[in-house]
Design a protein around this motif. Structure first.
Motif, mmCIF file in Angstrom:
data_model
loop_
_atom_site.group_PDB
_atom_site.id
_atom_site.type_symbol
_atom_site.label_atom_id
_atom_site.label_comp_id
_atom_site.label_asym_id
_atom_site.label_seq_id
_atom_site.Cartn_x
_atom_site.Cartn_y
_atom_site.Cartn_z
ATOM 1 N N GLU A 27 42.727 32.855 39.265
ATOM 2 C CA GLU A 27 41.378 32.271 39.271
ATOM 3 C C GLU A 27 40.349 33.314 39.721
ATOM 4 O O GLU A 27 39.252 33.381 39.187
ATOM 5 C CB GLU A 27 41.327 31.065 40.212
ATOM 6 N N SER A 28 40.742 34.135 40.727
ATOM 7 C CA SER A 28 39.814 35.151 41.219
ATOM 8 C C SER A 28 39.542 36.209 40.164
ATOM 9 O O SER A 28 38.440 36.731 40.061
ATOM 10 C CB SER A 28 40.390 35.829 42.466
ATOM 11 N N VAL A 37 36.732 29.363 42.835
ATOM 12 C CA VAL A 37 37.187 30.314 43.840
ATOM 13 C C VAL A 37 36.045 31.033 44.534
ATOM 14 O O VAL A 37 36.202 31.522 45.643
ATOM 15 C CB VAL A 37 38.143 31.374 43.246
ATOM 16 N N ASP A 39 35.980 38.005 40.885
ATOM 17 C CA ASP A 39 36.064 38.444 42.284
ATOM 18 C C ASP A 39 36.871 39.737 42.400
ATOM 19 O O ASP A 39 36.637 40.548 43.285
ATOM 20 C CB ASP A 39 36.749 37.370 43.149
ATOM 21 N N ALA A 42 37.200 34.670 37.672
ATOM 22 C CA ALA A 42 35.866 34.498 38.248
ATOM 23 C C ALA A 42 35.171 35.836 38.491
ATOM 24 O O ALA A 42 33.997 35.867 38.822
ATOM 25 C CB ALA A 42 35.959 33.716 39.549
ATOM 26 N N VAL A 53 39.225 23.899 46.387
ATOM 27 C CA VAL A 53 39.045 25.218 45.783
ATOM 28 C C VAL A 53 38.969 25.090 44.266
ATOM 29 O O VAL A 53 38.127 25.708 43.612
ATOM 30 C CB VAL A 53 40.185 26.182 46.191
ATOM 31 N N MET A 54 39.836 24.249 43.706
ATOM 32 C CA MET A 54 39.819 24.055 42.255
ATOM 33 C C MET A 54 38.509 23.391 41.820
ATOM 34 O O MET A 54 37.942 23.704 40.789
ATOM 35 C CB MET A 54 41.003 23.192 41.815
ATOM 36 N N PHE A 63 43.433 22.911 48.472
ATOM 37 C CA PHE A 63 43.615 23.404 47.103
ATOM 38 C C PHE A 63 42.744 22.624 46.122
ATOM 39 O O PHE A 63 42.145 23.202 45.215
ATOM 40 C CB PHE A 63 45.084 23.331 46.685
#
Lengths: 228, 290
Positions: free
Chosen positions: B191-192, A87, B197, B195, A82-83, A79
């Protein structure tokens, strides 16, 4: 505790073999992430391990890394990576987290294989006129091969069983069926996925084990020694 | 059916392990919560309301997921638990088709097993919702899920289980005629989305990040999502006085209050358990927003 026909049925259902999260795709992703991590770890660990064994310097490092790797919480590392990387680089994050797991056994295997060679062997090879580089390539590495492959076996088992965490950060792999199945309370899917993970892990280990035995046998044969 | 039995056994085994360590004191009302910070905050609000009304309370928070704690409630080890109408209904009756708030509540009341009762439903909700970024909403003129039908392709991100949920890709297609490509983004869903995604993400409506990141929640005119209002689940151990005290909290709490509490919890890194005193204002949720 569980019915055998139920999860076999799940495995045989053609619906589960299709699409982005179908079994073939998940197996492929599972293997790609594992291979990627082990390849990168090999690239880093083998030269260092062989050098440590060859020069007999820095053995403390092997012990240190070996113990330290056991204390790394893989999920936390995953994690955090990833941070840190964002992502969009999650594949890289997973691979790096797995490298951290694969590195120590590969290093230890390479080091142990080289350092276990009896001292008179490299000495006589040098006496026969082999350059240090030839000594490494023709004598030491082949003799260390069974131990090096042993390192790969441990790395393989640990990596393929940890890549199961990848779906937590939005990737696939066979862990997907476990994480999705638990949330949906579809226990046939969970059991079937777990079975596939075990299968992939054990199969890879057996293949490496075969290569290891083969290598050891060949060495024994060549030297006319006890492995004949 | 066999699955249910297996699950029950596993869950009882786990809950016995988990709860064995917590000795139950005499007549104290045992309050449980999920291992979800927002749920813990609500449980703490219940605890404080009961203490203020003169009841003895035992906090048994963070009991994990529904599979673990529902058997514990049924066993009588926990007396009061903050729950969500839609999700709990789906747990007891996976085939339930109600989506509108009061219909879900009524269905839940009749689906609850003997010995458990649902107290008054709060206007506060914490449910699945589809969200897009402000830029994406502006570029495509989106405000409702209906508007998505005009778009060629939409990628939807969410937890892996969303693929199989009734409000997932299949529901979007059958109810709104929107076809989506699903990407299981797991714990990195928001987050995706940010971003790029995925175009759209399933986020819980009380998630502070909707507010913090300025995400646009698409409205759901056709009622695709199951309404999930906060609802306290109580065992028969709770007397009328206690029920009244809890109902007062539930009715006073609005959806915005819940979000505000979550935002505060995340931004100030307050934990319901470790920082009880500073959270005292959560007792009267309507004072919070000030």
């Amino acid at each position: 505790m569980f019915d055998i026909p139920d999860f076999i049925g799940w495995l045989l259902n053609p619906e589960n073999w299709q699409g982005r999260y179908g079994i073939p795709n998940l197996i492929q992703e599972h293997l790609l992430l594992s291979f990627g991590a082990i390849a990168l770890a090999t690239f880093l660990a083998l030269p260092i391990g062989i050098a440590i064994g060859h020069f007999n310097r820095g053995t403390a490092l092997v012990v240190l890394l070996g113990s330290a790797s056991r204390a790394i919480p893989t999920m936390g590392l995953l994690f955090a990576l990833v941070m840190l990387l964002g992502v969009q680089l999650r594949e890289l994050a997973v691979v790096i987290a797995l490298v951290a797991i694969a590195f120590p056994p590969l290093l230890a295997g390479a080091y142990a294989g080289i350092s276990a060679i009896e001292k008179h062997i490299p000495d006589s090879a040098t006496a026969q006129g082999l350059t240090p580089w030839q000594l490494l390539r023709i004598v030491e590495i082949p003799l260390a091969m069974p131990a090096i492959i042993g390192g790969f076996r441990i790395a393989w088992i640990q990596v393929t069983s940890t890549v199961v965490l990848a779906p937590l950060v939005g990737l696939g792999g066979l862990g997907f069926g476990i994480i999705q199945g638990l949330a949906l309370r579809n226990f046939d899917q969970v059991v079937a996925s777990a079975l596939l993970i075990v299968l992939v892990t054990v199969l890879g280990d057996q293949l490496l084990g075969f290569a290891q035995k083969n290598q050891a046998f060949r060495l024994g044969h060549l030297s006319g020694g006890k492995n004949k | 059916m066999k699955n249910k039995l297996k699950l029950g056994l596993a869950a009882i085994a786990v809950s016995t392990l988990g709860l064995a360590g917590c000795a139950q004191t005499s007549d104290a009302i045992v309050i449980g919560s999920q291992a979800y910070y927002s749920n813990e905050i609500v449980a703490e609000a219940y605890a404080q309301a009961l203490e203020e009304a003169g009841y003895e309370v035992e906090r048994n928070f963070s009991l994990g997921q529904r599979d673990v704690y529902v058997p514990a409630i049924l066993e009588g080890e926990v007396d009061l638990f903050p729950e969500y109408t839609g999700n709990l209904l789906q747990y007891f009756n996976p085939d339930a088709s109600e989506t509108e708030a009061s219909a879900v509540y009524d269905a839940l009341t009749s689906a609850l097993p003997e010995g458990l009762s649902a107290l008054a439903m709060s206007p506060a909700t914490d449910q699945d919702s589809y969200n897009v970024t402000q830029e994406f909403a502006a570029a495509n003129n989106l405000s409702s899920i209906t508007d998505l039908a005009n778009l060629g392709s939409v990628t939807l991100g969410g937890a892996p289980e969303l693929a199989e949920r009734p409000y997932g890709p299949t529901g979007l297609l059958s109810v709104y005629g929107v076809s989506v490509e699903f990407l299981a983004t797991g714990d990195t869903t928001v987050e995706s989305l940010v971003a790029g995604d995925v175009d759209m993400a399933n986020v819980y409506s009380a998630d502070p990040r909707i507010n913090q990141l300025g995400l646009v929640t698409l409205s759901d005119p056709a009622g695709l999502f199951l309404s999930s209002n906060l609802v306290p689940i109580a065992s028969s151990a709770l007397d009328q006085g206690a029920r009244d005290a809890i109902n007062a909290v539930s009715l006073a709490m609005s959806a915005d209050d819940l979000v505000a509490m979550n935002v505060r919890s995340v931004e100030e890194e307050l934990s319901a358990v470790s920082n009880r005193r500073r959270l005292a204002s959560f007792r009267r949720p309507n004072q919070l927003t000030n």
